[in-house]
Scaffold this motif. Structure first.
Motif, PDB file in Angstrom:
ATOM      1  N   ALA A  92       8.161  11.339  53.291  1.00 36.65           N
ATOM      2  CA  ALA A  92       7.142  12.226  52.723  1.00 36.65           C
ATOM      3  C   ALA A  92       7.459  13.651  53.155  1.00 36.65           C
ATOM      4  N   VAL A  93       7.355  14.608  52.208  1.00 37.29           N
ATOM      5  CA  VAL A  93       7.755  15.996  52.454  1.00 37.29           C
ATOM      6  C   VAL A  93       6.708  16.911  51.836  1.00 37.29           C
ATOM      7  N   PHE A  94       6.424  18.043  52.544  1.00 33.18           N
ATOM      8  CA  PHE A  94       5.555  19.082  52.007  1.00 33.18           C
ATOM      9  C   PHE A  94       6.363  20.034  51.137  1.00 33.18           C
ATOM     10  N   HIS A  95       5.685  20.619  50.120  1.00 30.97           N
ATOM     11  CA  HIS A  95       6.320  21.636  49.285  1.00 30.97           C
ATOM     12  C   HIS A  95       6.527  22.903  50.112  1.00 30.97           C
ATOM     13  N   PRO A  96       7.655  23.616  49.957  1.00 30.47           N
ATOM     14  CA  PRO A  96       7.903  24.792  50.814  1.00 30.47           C
ATOM     15  C   PRO A  96       6.977  25.970  50.557  1.00 30.47           C
ATOM     16  N   THR A  97       6.338  26.078  49.380  1.00 34.30           N
ATOM     17  CA  THR A  97       5.494  27.247  49.083  1.00 34.30           C
ATOM     18  C   THR A  97       4.103  26.873  48.589  1.00 34.30           C
ATOM     19  N   ARG A  98       3.913  25.730  47.992  1.00 31.35           N
ATOM     20  CA  ARG A  98       2.621  25.396  47.402  1.00 31.35           C
ATOM     21  C   ARG A  98       2.030  24.159  48.069  1.00 31.35           C
ATOM     22  N   SER A  99       0.774  23.876  47.715  1.00 26.77           N
ATOM     23  CA  SER A  99       0.062  22.736  48.312  1.00 26.77           C
ATOM     24  C   SER A  99       0.364  21.466  47.516  1.00 26.77           C
ATOM     25  N   ILE A 100       1.631  21.098  47.502  1.00 27.89           N
ATOM     26  CA  ILE A 100       2.105  19.906  46.788  1.00 27.89           C
ATOM     27  C   ILE A 100       2.778  19.004  47.797  1.00 27.89           C
ATOM     28  N   PHE A 101       2.568  17.729  47.613  1.00 26.22           N
ATOM     29  CA  PHE A 101       3.051  16.733  48.564  1.00 26.22           C
ATOM     30  C   PHE A 101       3.911  15.717  47.814  1.00 26.22           C
TER      31      PHE A 101
ATOM     32  N   LEU B 293      -4.796  20.012  46.787  1.00 15.20           N
ATOM     33  CA  LEU B 293      -6.073  20.686  46.539  1.00 15.20           C
ATOM     34  C   LEU B 293      -6.892  19.934  45.490  1.00 15.20           C
ATOM     35  N   LYS B 294      -6.246  19.532  44.405  1.00 15.25           N
ATOM     36  CA  LYS B 294      -6.957  18.813  43.354  1.00 15.25           C
ATOM     37  C   LYS B 294      -7.050  17.324  43.641  1.00 15.25           C
ATOM     38  N   GLN B 295      -6.239  16.844  44.604  1.00 16.99           N
ATOM     39  CA  GLN B 295      -6.242  15.440  45.005  1.00 16.99           C
ATOM     40  C   GLN B 295      -5.999  14.509  43.803  1.00 16.99           C
ATOM     41  N   LYS B 296      -4.883  14.771  43.138  1.00 14.69           N
ATOM     42  CA  LYS B 296      -4.509  13.935  42.004  1.00 14.69           C
ATOM     43  C   LYS B 296      -2.986  13.912  41.876  1.00 14.69           C
ATOM     44  N   LEU B 297      -2.518  12.924  41.117  1.00 12.06           N
ATOM     45  CA  LEU B 297      -1.085  12.760  40.876  1.00 12.06           C
ATOM     46  C   LEU B 297      -0.635  13.735  39.793  1.00 12.06           C
TER      47      LEU B 297
ATOM     48  N   ASN C 109      -6.305  10.155  56.113  1.00  8.54           N
ATOM     49  CA  ASN C 109      -5.534   9.228  55.293  1.00  8.54           C
ATOM     50  C   ASN C 109      -5.935   9.415  53.828  1.00  8.54           C
ATOM     51  N   PRO C 110      -5.303  10.409  53.129  1.00  6.32           N
ATOM     52  CA  PRO C 110      -5.730  10.670  51.742  1.00  6.32           C
ATOM     53  C   PRO C 110      -5.149   9.695  50.719  1.00  6.32           C
ATOM     54  N   PHE C 111      -4.134   8.920  51.088  1.00  5.16           N
ATOM     55  CA  PHE C 111      -3.468   8.034  50.133  1.00  5.16           C
ATOM     56  C   PHE C 111      -3.799   6.596  50.495  1.00  5.16           C
ATOM     57  N   LYS C 112      -4.864   6.109  49.882  1.00  8.10           N
ATOM     58  CA  LYS C 112      -5.331   4.763  50.202  1.00  8.10           C
ATOM     59  C   LYS C 112      -4.474   3.684  49.526  1.00  8.10           C
ATOM     60  N   LYS C 113      -3.899   4.035  48.366  1.00 10.80           N
ATOM     61  CA  LYS C 113      -3.171   3.035  47.588  1.00 10.80           C
ATOM     62  C   LYS C 113      -1.803   3.591  47.228  1.00 10.80           C
ATOM     63  N   LEU C 114      -0.774   2.844  47.609  1.00  8.45           N
ATOM     64  CA  LEU C 114       0.602   3.233  47.313  1.00  8.45           C
ATOM     65  C   LEU C 114       1.272   2.134  46.489  1.00  8.45           C
ATOM     66  N   HIS C 115       2.110   2.557  45.555  1.00 10.01           N
ATOM     67  CA  HIS C 115       2.836   1.619  44.706  1.00 10.01           C
ATOM     68  C   HIS C 115       4.251   1.480  45.256  1.00 10.01           C
TER      69      HIS C 115
END
Length: 738
Positions: free
Chosen positions: A576-585, A599-603, A564-570
């Protein structure tokens, strides 16, 4: 013979001129009418001279009456007005037949105004309607009033007619040609027939009065009796017959001063001969003032037929239409609902009259107005030049196959990566696998709960399905593939008994082996709405639409692990969808979309949609463009490299958009809605960053029927062919091809 007292010519002329002034009834005439009246007075004085001559002849025949005549001539001046009146009466009875017609009118005028003969008031004592004083009329040219009354209030100018109204008035009124405008008194004066005759004679160069003889014999008014010589016997001086040298020198001085520029004349203002007939208030001449430019106030909307107290039947809405107004937004709702009344006295007072008048006053008083220059542009030139639809083929156009078998609305479909199989989930609790080319149903699983979402694993060697039903997510083996693939799948879908947590807390998700379907069951605490796979086929994400910290979860199939990487949601998550080529969510809430780097775990970025509520999201295969569907029928196209605002907002469907989808290889994207239609678009994304994406609407696909207010619930493209699959609430799946 009775002798009448002799009256001087001065008394006669003064009495008749006074009578003419008092007959004007307190109003001044224009210059032409005044000249005509003066000429009439001159004619009467000439006639009185003839009568005096006749009296002289009678006195000469009877010399005995000289003493009486001298006494009458030496009397007071106070008796002259009455003598003049008696003489005028005598003239009325003994006038010559040549001017009898004119004198009859004069006698009647004398009798009507005999009461005013006692006063010797001048013309300036008659009260004038124009009270501007001794002031030029040009000072009131741009004003709405002309002078002031006794109470100090402004006297408004009378409304002048324009040329069209004057022309129409002249057509309707036969006497309009006799009317002239008195500029000094600001009124229209209608000339009488006598005045028209006088003006006509003056235009022809004749005397104003018909009875006047311009070549009458000279009358010597001097009394020569008992006089030795005239008053002055001096000859006329020469200067009266020679041009004045002093005046000639003065004229020469003025001419030289004008040539040198010492005397300057004011140039008259040239008024345009033509004017804009249908122009607005801003172009009017009276609004052109010095200083700030005149900006006309916004005009209120004129009332139409629907504001009538007894409108036609087509303007009166039905009760169903009135009920539908309550479902509309307040700004889209009509401000006035027409009603019908039998008579005008039965109409009630308008309840919004005070508020609308107050709003109108605010618009006139507080609304800032600026002058904007309008540019005349052809609307056709503003339309983008789009390519022809024939050049954009192939794209789905016609329905080719129908897949029937579900008994409830088909809520979700998913296409195998090979393009041979299709899985569908319905609210009847069944999951079916179809062969696409033959529409044959290959497998059926009865889960027992309504299927919310279904997703096929993107790896061709791993033909498994992720199904969300209620609070559970099932990882189901479809039974497709060879023996080696099936052996690997059975090993992958085996779960050992989960051990309790060391701290005694409840796990986020429980991985349980389901022996009934030989699959894995992930038990969540709340209902799961969507399931999406990662491109590598090992990770998948689930969305629970709640506000707690367990709304977005990421699962790893190989290790049977949940994080559960997203503890706080606004906001409440939608998908929710994964990026087709990169590690972007991508996580979409009801209002915006948040982009995270895993990877960087940031917005990374936050996309502002500006729609009422987001319903679905799709990522372009290149990964730089995103389309978003909303529940108000709008579809937004985002360019990730351009801005966080939408590049294009398309108002396509009148009802909620249920899903949007991109094609993997063709430049196509589609949207489906509850209005039982699916829209197909051409969306070309160029590799050149300076060139914007090309979006062209292609086709509207119809064929589904509405059920319980729902239409098309899901749409997906074929992975290799330009085909579109649509799942409807009528429990039918349709295949549209080119």
């Amino acid at each position: 013979m009775i002798l009448k007292p002799r009256v001087s010519s001065y008394a006669l002329t003064r009495a008749r001129s006074r009578r003419e002034r008092e007959s004007c009834s307190g109003y001044r005439r224009t210059s032409m009418v005044a000249a005509a009246a003066a000429a009439t007075a001159m004619g009467k004085s000439q006639r009185s001279s003839k009568n005096s001559d006749r009296l002289e002849q009678e006195i000469a025949e009877n010399p005995a009456a000289n003493e009486d005549v001298e006494e009458a001539s030496g009397g007071d001046e106070e008796s002259q007005p009455s003598d003049a009146a008696s003489l005028s009466e005598d003239e009325g009875s003994q006038g010559s037949p040549v001017d009898s017609e004119e004198e009859n009118g004069d006698v009647s005028d004398d009798e009507d105004h005999r009461s005013g003969e006692e006063s010797d008031s001048s013309e300036e004592e008659v009260p004038s309607r124009n009270t501007i004083g001794d002031v030029p009329l040009e000072w009131y040219k741009d004003e709405e009033h002309i002078g002031y009354d006794v109470a100090g209030k402004k006297i408004k100018k009378q409304a002048r007619k324009d040329r069209i109204e004057s022309f129409l008035a002249g057509v309707d009124d036969a006497k309009n040609w006799r009317k002239i405008y008195d500029e000094y008194n600001d009124e229209e004066v209608e000339l009488t027939k006598e005045e028209v005759k006088i003006i006509g004679r003056m235009l022809k160069g004749k005397t104003p009065h018909a009875g006047v003889d311009p070549y009458a014999p000279y009358v010597d008014w001097f009394v020569w009796d008992d006089k030795g010589h005239p008053l002055s016997n001096a000859p006329e001086p020469k200067r009266r017959f020679v041009p004045s040298k002093w005046e000639q020198k003065k004229v020469v001085q003025y001419v030289r001063a004008i040539r040198k520029g010492l005397i300057k004349f004011d140039k008259p203002k040239e008024e345009p001969r033509v004017y804009l007939l249908w122009g607005d208030d801003s172009s009017a001449a009276e609004n052109k003032r010095d200083g700030l430019s005149y900006i006309p106030a916004p005009k209120p909307k004129l009332a139409g037929h629907e504001e009538s107290y007894n409108p036609s039947v087509e303007y009166i809405p039905t009760q169903e239409e009135i009920n539908s107004y309550q479902l509309m937004y307040e700004e889209d709702r009509p401000k006035f609902i027409p009603r019908r009344f039998e008579s005008l006295r039965s109409v009630p007072a308008y309840e919004k009259a005070l508020k609308e008048n107050f709003d109108r006053c605010l618009d006139l008083y507080l609304c800032p107005r600026t002058r904007k220059k309008r540019i005349n542009i052809d609307p056709e030139s503003l339309k983008p030049k789009l390519p022809s639809r024939k050049d954009l083929r192939p794209y789905p156009r016609t329905c080719y196959l129908e897949y029937r078998g579900h008994t409830g609305p088909v809520k979700t479909i998913s296409i195998d990566v090979s393009g041979q199989w299709m899985a569908s989930g319905s609210s009847d609790g069944t999951v079916r696998v179809w062969e696409i080319e033959t529409s044959r149903c290959l497998r059926v699983w009865n889960v027992g709960e309504a299927i919310k979402h279904i997703s096929w694993n993107p790896l061709p060697e791993l033909p498994v399905l992720a199904i969300s039903a209620g609070h559970d997510v099932l990882i189901l083996d479809t039974g497709l593939g060879n023996a080696e693939e099936q052996a690997r799948i059975k090993e992958l879908l085996h779960v050992e008994e989960s051990k309790p947590e060391e701290d005694g807390s409840t796990p986020v998700v429980s991985w349980v082996q389901d022996d009934k379907y030989d699959c894995i069951r992930l038990k969540h605490l709340k209902a799961v709405t969507t399931v999406e796979w990662h491109r590598k086929g090992d990770y998948f994400t689930t969305v629970v639409p709640s506000g707690d910290s367990r709304a977005i979860l990421i699962h790893q199939l190989s290790k049977k692990h949940t994080q559960n990487p997203f503890k706080k949601l606004h906001g409440l998550p939608v998908s929710a969808v994964f990026h087709p080529t990169r590690s972007i969510f991508f996580i979409s809430t009801k209002k915006n979309i948040r982009v995270y780097d895993l990877l960087k775990q940031k917005l990374v970025k936050k996309l502002e949609t500006g729609v009422r509520e987001i319903s679905s999201i799709a990522i372009h295969p290149g990964g730089d463009n995103v389309i978003v569907g909303s529940k108000d029928g709008k579809m937004c196209w985002f360019d990730m490299d351009l801005s966080s605002k939408s590049y294009k907002t398309l108002k396509t469907h009148p009802k909620d958009i249920t899903n949007v989808a991109f094609h993997r290889s063709y430049p196509l994207f589609a949207s489906c809605s509850d209005d039982c239609t699916a829209y197909v678009f051409h969306g070309m994304v160029y590799s050149d960053l300076n060139q914007n994406p090309l979006i062209v609407p292609l086709e509207i696909l119809r064929g589904h029927t509405s059920s319980d207010g729902r239409g098309v619930l899901d749409c997906k493209f074929h992975p290799r062919q330009p085909w579109l699959f649509t799942a409807g609430a009528d429990s039918i799946i349709k295949l549209y091809c080119h």
